[in-house]
Design a protein around this motif. Structure first.
Motif, short mmCIF file in Angstrom:
data_model
loop_
_atom_site.label_atom_id
_atom_site.label_comp_id
_atom_site.label_asym_id
_atom_site.label_seq_id
_atom_site.Cartn_x
_atom_site.Cartn_y
_atom_site.Cartn_z
N ASN A 60 -11.37 -4.64 -5.25
CA ASN A 60 -10.37 -5.46 -4.56
C ASN A 60 -10.62 -5.55 -3.06
O ASN A 60 -10.35 -6.57 -2.43
CB ASN A 60 -8.97 -4.89 -4.83
N ARG A 61 -11.12 -4.45 -2.48
CA ARG A 61 -11.35 -4.45 -1.04
C ARG A 61 -12.62 -5.21 -0.66
O ARG A 61 -12.72 -5.78 0.44
CB ARG A 61 -11.43 -3.01 -0.53
N ARG A 103 2.02 1.82 -3.51
CA ARG A 103 0.93 2.34 -4.33
C ARG A 103 0.69 3.83 -4.05
O ARG A 103 0.45 4.62 -4.97
CB ARG A 103 -0.36 1.57 -4.07
N GLU A 144 0.83 -1.20 0.00
CA GLU A 144 0.00 0.00 0.00
C GLU A 144 0.87 1.27 0.00
O GLU A 144 0.54 2.26 -0.65
CB GLU A 144 -0.92 0.00 1.22
N THR A 164 -9.40 3.85 -10.99
CA THR A 164 -8.60 3.42 -9.82
C THR A 164 -9.49 3.21 -8.61
O THR A 164 -9.36 2.23 -7.88
CB THR A 164 -7.52 4.47 -9.52
N ARG A 165 -10.42 4.13 -8.39
CA ARG A 165 -11.31 3.99 -7.24
C ARG A 165 -12.21 2.77 -7.36
O ARG A 165 -12.43 2.05 -6.39
CB ARG A 165 -12.16 5.26 -7.10
N THR A 180 -2.81 -4.27 -11.02
CA THR A 180 -2.46 -2.94 -10.52
C THR A 180 -1.11 -2.49 -11.04
O THR A 180 -0.92 -1.34 -11.46
CB THR A 180 -2.46 -2.95 -8.98
N THR A 193 -10.13 -0.29 -6.74
CA THR A 193 -9.81 -0.40 -5.31
C THR A 193 -11.00 -0.94 -4.53
O THR A 193 -10.85 -1.82 -3.67
CB THR A 193 -9.39 0.98 -4.77
#
Length: 252
Positions: A212-213, A19, A16, A205-206, A109, A209
């Motif tokens: 993935n979360r 990133r 993280e 990207t959001r 990513t 994310t």
């Protein structure tokens, strides 16, 4: 078991952090590239507005703008080198044993950050090469103009041949100004497109994310896509059967 969990948490935090560094460098590069493009455009515009600036660039506005260009070029090259180093560290992380369980998401990513780096590198070199090509052309035209003025002052003869040569030179200058105006419009359009591309990449990207979360959201999106495909196949089949029945009815 506790040691393994702690190790995984530490590894995740390292990823993280990488990133965050990559996103910060990408944002800085985006802003710097826009400023660099505007600086190159203003440099050419000021030179076209005043012929004396071209002839005595070393005595007026030229040095400060040259210093700014050199400083910004160096800064952009350093930012690109830093982003390349961060991408290399991310690539090394994907090869570690602890990252094998999430390797697909990590590679996705990493590839996205590599694409962004490649786009920024290409845009930087393209802007820099266009500017230096323009400046070489301007220096050449300025040299021709100074040679003509030197010839006129040295000989004191203003014959028809010299007049024709001066007129041709003036035509070249006018054509060069038109080309520079077209280039300025194209660069402004490119800046607009670059800004919109940055906005779209930020949204992507959001979304990535969040997916993935929250695996449940990703699974739900996949189910929705599968259902849409199934409905499309069913609808296509119904339309095909109805078309065949209509053709049979028509020919009988």
């Amino acid at each position: 078991m506790t040691w393994s969990t702690t190790n995984m948490a530490t590894s995740s935090n390292y990823w993280e952090d990488l990133r965050k560094q990559a996103r910060q460098l990408e944002n800085e590069l985006d802003l710097k590239l826009v400023s660099f493009s505007k600086l190159c455009t203003s440099y050419s515009s000021s030179s076209n507005r005043d012929q004396r600036t071209r002839d005595s660039r070393s005595d007026s506005v030229g040095p400060s703008q040259d210093n700014m260009l050199v400083a910004m070029t160096t800064e952009l090259e350093q930012l690109l080198a830093n982003l390349t180093a961060v991408n290399d560290k991310m690539a090394e992380y994907t090869n570690t044993p602890g990252a094998s369980s999430h390797n697909a998401a990590l590679m996705h990513t990493l590839q996205r950050h590599r694409d962004i780096l490649q786009d920024y590198t290409h845009e930087f070199h393209k802007t820099k090469n266009n500017f230096f090509s323009w400046r070489e052309r301007e220096d050449l035209l300025g040299s021709v103009h100074r040679d003509i003025e030197s010839y006129k002052s040295g000989s004191g003869v203003n014959n028809r041949r010299t007049e024709l040569f001066l007129k041709e030179h003036e035509h070249l200058r006018n054509s060069d100004s038109l080309i520079d105006s077209a280039i300025s419009i194209a660069m402004a359009t490119k800046e607009n497109i670059t800004f919109q591309r940055g906005m779209l990449k930020s949204i992507q990207t959001r979304v990535t994310t969040l997916a993935n979360r929250f695996p449940a959201i990703n699974s739900l999106i996949q189910k929705i896509n599968l259902r849409k495909r199934r409905d499309s196949l069913i609808l296509g089949g119904v339309i095909g059967v109805c078309t065949i029945l209509l053709l049979l009815y028509t020919f009988h």
